[in-house]
Design a protein around this motif. Structure first.
Motif, PDB file in Angstrom:
ATOM      1  N   UNK A 183       0.948  -0.577   0.275  1.00 21.36           N
ATOM      2  CA  UNK A 183       0.126   0.158   0.333  1.00 21.36           C
ATOM      3  C   UNK A 183       1.458   1.447   0.052  1.00 21.36           C
ATOM      4  N   UNK A 184       1.987   1.566   1.221  1.00 22.00           N
ATOM      5  CA  UNK A 184       2.816   2.139   0.234  1.00 22.00           C
ATOM      6  C   UNK A 184       3.380   2.654  -0.436  1.00 22.00           C
ATOM      7  N   UNK A 185       4.299   1.300  -1.262  1.00 23.01           N
ATOM      8  CA  UNK A 185       4.118   1.723  -2.525  1.00 23.01           C
ATOM      9  C   UNK A 185       3.574   2.137  -3.667  1.00 23.01           C
ATOM     10  N   UNK A 186       2.593   2.000  -3.474  1.00 20.08           N
ATOM     11  CA  UNK A 186       1.695   2.559  -4.482  1.00 20.08           C
ATOM     12  C   UNK A 186       1.115   3.714  -4.082  1.00 20.08           C
ATOM     13  N   UNK A 187       1.599   3.930  -3.489  1.00 20.40           N
ATOM     14  CA  UNK A 187       0.752   5.360  -2.659  1.00 20.40           C
ATOM     15  C   UNK A 187       1.861   6.379  -2.949  1.00 20.40           C
ATOM     16  N   UNK A 188       3.121   5.633  -2.529  1.00 21.00           N
ATOM     17  CA  UNK A 188       4.249   6.770  -3.647  1.00 21.00           C
ATOM     18  C   UNK A 188       4.332   6.456  -5.286  1.00 21.00           C
ATOM     19  N   UNK A 189       3.898   4.937  -6.016  1.00 22.33           N
ATOM     20  CA  UNK A 189       4.544   5.426  -6.893  1.00 22.33           C
ATOM     21  C   UNK A 189       3.120   5.887  -8.249  1.00 22.33           C
ATOM     22  N   UNK A 190       1.920   5.930  -7.171  1.00 26.34           N
ATOM     23  CA  UNK A 190       0.664   6.538  -8.208  1.00 26.34           C
ATOM     24  C   UNK A 190       0.081   5.444  -8.664  1.00 26.34           C
ATOM     25  N   UNK A 191       0.292   4.423  -8.128  1.00 23.08           N
ATOM     26  CA  UNK A 191      -0.230   2.404  -8.657  1.00 23.08           C
ATOM     27  C   UNK A 191      -1.592   2.387  -8.644  1.00 23.08           C
ATOM     28  N   UNK A 192      -2.901   2.393  -8.854  1.00 21.70           N
ATOM     29  CA  UNK A 192      -4.481   2.311  -8.756  1.00 21.70           C
ATOM     30  C   UNK A 192      -4.458   0.801  -8.614  1.00 21.70           C
ATOM     31  N   UNK A 193      -4.405   0.503  -7.127  1.00 19.35           N
ATOM     32  CA  UNK A 193      -4.753  -1.385  -6.780  1.00 19.35           C
ATOM     33  C   UNK A 193      -5.842  -1.552  -7.248  1.00 19.35           C
ATOM     34  N   UNK A 194      -7.158  -1.034  -7.321  1.00 14.08           N
ATOM     35  CA  UNK A 194      -7.847  -1.722  -7.812  1.00 14.08           C
ATOM     36  C   UNK A 194      -8.090  -2.726  -9.503  1.00 14.08           C
ATOM     37  N   UNK A 195      -6.358  -2.045 -10.098  1.00 17.65           N
ATOM     38  CA  UNK A 195      -6.076  -2.694 -11.547  1.00 17.65           C
ATOM     39  C   UNK A 195      -5.371  -3.718 -11.247  1.00 17.65           C
ATOM     40  N   UNK A 196      -5.062  -4.272  -9.808  1.00 20.97           N
ATOM     41  CA  UNK A 196      -4.244  -5.139  -9.685  1.00 20.97           C
ATOM     42  C   UNK A 196      -4.050  -6.338  -8.982  1.00 20.97           C
ATOM     43  N   UNK A 227      -1.130 -14.901  -0.982  1.00 25.68           N
ATOM     44  CA  UNK A 227      -1.778 -15.932  -0.221  1.00 25.68           C
ATOM     45  C   UNK A 227      -3.621 -14.889  -0.232  1.00 25.68           C
ATOM     46  N   UNK A 228      -4.446 -15.894  -0.863  1.00 22.76           N
ATOM     47  CA  UNK A 228      -6.205 -15.550  -1.441  1.00 22.76           C
ATOM     48  C   UNK A 228      -5.934 -14.309  -1.815  1.00 22.76           C
ATOM     49  N   UNK A 229      -5.261 -14.087  -2.538  1.00 24.68           N
ATOM     50  CA  UNK A 229      -5.161 -12.660  -3.380  1.00 24.68           C
ATOM     51  C   UNK A 229      -4.699 -11.867  -2.599  1.00 24.68           C
ATOM     52  N   UNK A 230      -3.868 -12.228  -1.912  1.00 20.17           N
ATOM     53  CA  UNK A 230      -3.015 -10.486  -1.241  1.00 20.17           C
ATOM     54  C   UNK A 230      -2.635  -9.743  -2.573  1.00 20.17           C
ATOM     55  N   UNK A 231      -2.807  -8.665  -2.254  1.00 13.25           N
ATOM     56  CA  UNK A 231      -1.372  -7.143  -3.239  1.00 13.25           C
ATOM     57  C   UNK A 231      -0.414  -8.044  -2.377  1.00 13.25           C
ATOM     58  N   UNK A 232       0.781  -7.486  -2.517  1.00 10.50           N
ATOM     59  CA  UNK A 232       2.020  -7.570  -2.266  1.00 10.50           C
ATOM     60  C   UNK A 232       3.228  -6.503  -2.627  1.00 10.50           C
ATOM     61  N   UNK A 233       4.279  -6.559  -1.526  1.00 15.56           N
ATOM     62  CA  UNK A 233       5.018  -5.445  -2.674  1.00 15.56           C
ATOM     63  C   UNK A 233       5.582  -6.042  -4.290  1.00 15.56           C
ATOM     64  N   UNK A 234       5.593  -7.496  -3.765  1.00 16.61           N
ATOM     65  CA  UNK A 234       6.261  -7.411  -5.817  1.00 16.61           C
ATOM     66  C   UNK A 234       5.042  -7.190  -6.437  1.00 16.61           C
ATOM     67  N   UNK A 235       4.107  -7.128  -6.361  1.00 17.15           N
ATOM     68  CA  UNK A 235       2.856  -7.216  -7.261  1.00 17.15           C
ATOM     69  C   UNK A 235       2.557  -5.355  -7.805  1.00 17.15           C
ATOM     70  N   UNK A 236       2.932  -4.347  -6.904  1.00 11.81           N
ATOM     71  CA  UNK A 236       2.679  -3.062  -6.853  1.00 11.81           C
ATOM     72  C   UNK A 236       3.948  -3.222  -7.516  1.00 11.81           C
ATOM     73  N   UNK A 237       5.504  -3.532  -7.792  1.00 16.45           N
ATOM     74  CA  UNK A 237       6.022  -3.185  -7.606  1.00 16.45           C
ATOM     75  C   UNK A 237       6.211  -3.502  -9.427  1.00 16.45           C
ATOM     76  N   UNK A 238       6.033  -4.911  -9.832  1.00 19.95           N
ATOM     77  CA  UNK A 238       5.981  -4.874 -10.949  1.00 19.95           C
ATOM     78  C   UNK A 238       4.936  -4.213 -12.024  1.00 19.95           C
ATOM     79  N   UNK A 239       3.521  -3.318 -11.308  1.00 18.61           N
ATOM     80  CA  UNK A 239       2.396  -2.540 -11.413  1.00 18.61           C
ATOM     81  C   UNK A 239       3.218  -1.394 -12.054  1.00 18.61           C
ATOM     82  N   UNK A 240       4.767  -0.894 -11.257  1.00 16.51           N
ATOM     83  CA  UNK A 240       4.662   0.830 -11.357  1.00 16.51           C
ATOM     84  C   UNK A 240       5.655   0.268 -12.834  1.00 16.51           C
ATOM     85  N   UNK A 241       6.402  -0.786 -12.591  1.00 14.22           N
ATOM     86  CA  UNK A 241       7.533  -1.090 -13.842  1.00 14.22           C
ATOM     87  C   UNK A 241       6.905  -1.133 -14.794  1.00 14.22           C
TER      88      UNK A 241
END
Length: 297
Positions: free
Chosen positions: A8-21, A26-40
């Motif tokens: 959540x912190x990284x998504x805020x820093x990079x301006x990533x929309x979490x709803x699109x990730x 576990x159980x579909x939880x969005x983790x740091x790697x997912x946000x980093x890949x989306x930002x990239x």
């Protein structure tokens, strides 16, 4: 929607929309790697669009295809710049004692040991000895599926950036803190020769815990280097320049000075710790205390 705090912190820093990730945890939880890949992916898409625009505007010119080495360098440096929050600290240091010592012993050592001491050998030993006192710099930030930790390495392995045709390689001097200057010089000479002939073995480029990049030999006064993941620090070294220095007695003397720029991974250490490391390194470089012939204890 389940999201880890770090993600959540990284998504805020990079301006990533979490709803699109789509989360991979576990159980579909969005983790740091997912946000980093989306930002990239966002950055890569914008770069591709920009490249197409540039190519259409500048249609004339010579196309230079990337070698596999150039592609690897581009990928690693981009990943480092995007994923590692980096900060830099700069300090000038008087290297009179090293210059004087080299002038006094270089000929005899070259005759007796068959090796020539370079300024890089002093840098390598100084960095290695200083890392023993600052283990957090000799460390890696490990991002373990949203549960990150810092790994302080037992060995001190110094990488030395070596420029070759169309790129650079970083051979590693393993357990450098346990080597004398002569032993460091012998190993450095061997590895640099192999690097320039393209004969380095994979194991001779693995396991580095800190990197030195010295552009003084090509006349660069100072520069900033990018951290070489998963290491915490890299030291950028400039040219030795004769400069006026004001002494404690308010006298102006001409001294051989170099500028050191240290870049650090801010996830592993903070500015004060990085500053103390650089200050201690400068003290070692100015001390005149070197283990030239015997193995360091």
């Amino acid at each position: 929607m389940r999201v880890s705090p770090a993600a959540r912190r990284l998504a805020k820093q990079r301006g990533v929309d979490l709803t699109k990730i789509k989360g991979s945890g576990p159980r579909g939880r969005v983790i740091l790697k997912d946000v980093a890949e989306a930002a990239a992916n966002v950055v890569n898409q914008s770069v591709k669009i920009e490249n197409k625009v540039i190519a259409s505007i500048h249609a004339k010119g010579k196309r230079v295809n990337l070698t596999s080495m150039r592609k690897t360098i581009a990928q690693r440096m981009t990943a480092s710049f995007m994923n590692v929050p980096q900060f830099q600290i700069k300090k000038r240091v008087d290297v009179s004692s090293i210059v004087q010592l080299r002038q006094a012993v270089v000929s005899s050592i070259e005759h007796s040991a068959g090796v020539r001491l370079s300024f890089n050998d002093f840098l390598i030993q100084a960095v290695a000895l200083t890392l023993k006192k600052f283990p957090r710099v000799n460390a890696s930030f490990i991002d373990s599926e949203g549960d990150p930790y810092i790994l302080e390495h037992e060995d001190i392995n110094i990488g030395l950036a070596v420029a070759i045709d169309d790129g650079l390689v970083v051979p590693v001097i393993h357990q450098a803190d346990q080597l004398s200057l002569i032993e460091i010089a012998e190993k450095r000479t061997e590895l640099v020769e192999k690097a320039r002939k393209g004969l380095l073995k994979p194991e001779e480029m693995r396991g580095g815990t800190f990197t030195i990049s010295n552009l003084g030999s090509v006349g660069v006064d100072e520069f900033v280097a990018i951290v070489n993941p998963p290491e915490t620090g890299i030291l950028a070294v400039g040219n030795i320049i004769e400069q006026p220095v004001l002494t404690n007695r308010h006298e102006t003397l001409i001294k051989p000075m170099i500028t050191l720029n240290a870049s650090y991974d801010h996830r592993t250490i903070d500015g004060a710790y990085g500053g103390r490391f650089l200050a201690q390194l400068c003290d070692q470089l100015q001390s005149g205390q070197w283990n030239i012939f015997s193995t360091v204890k």
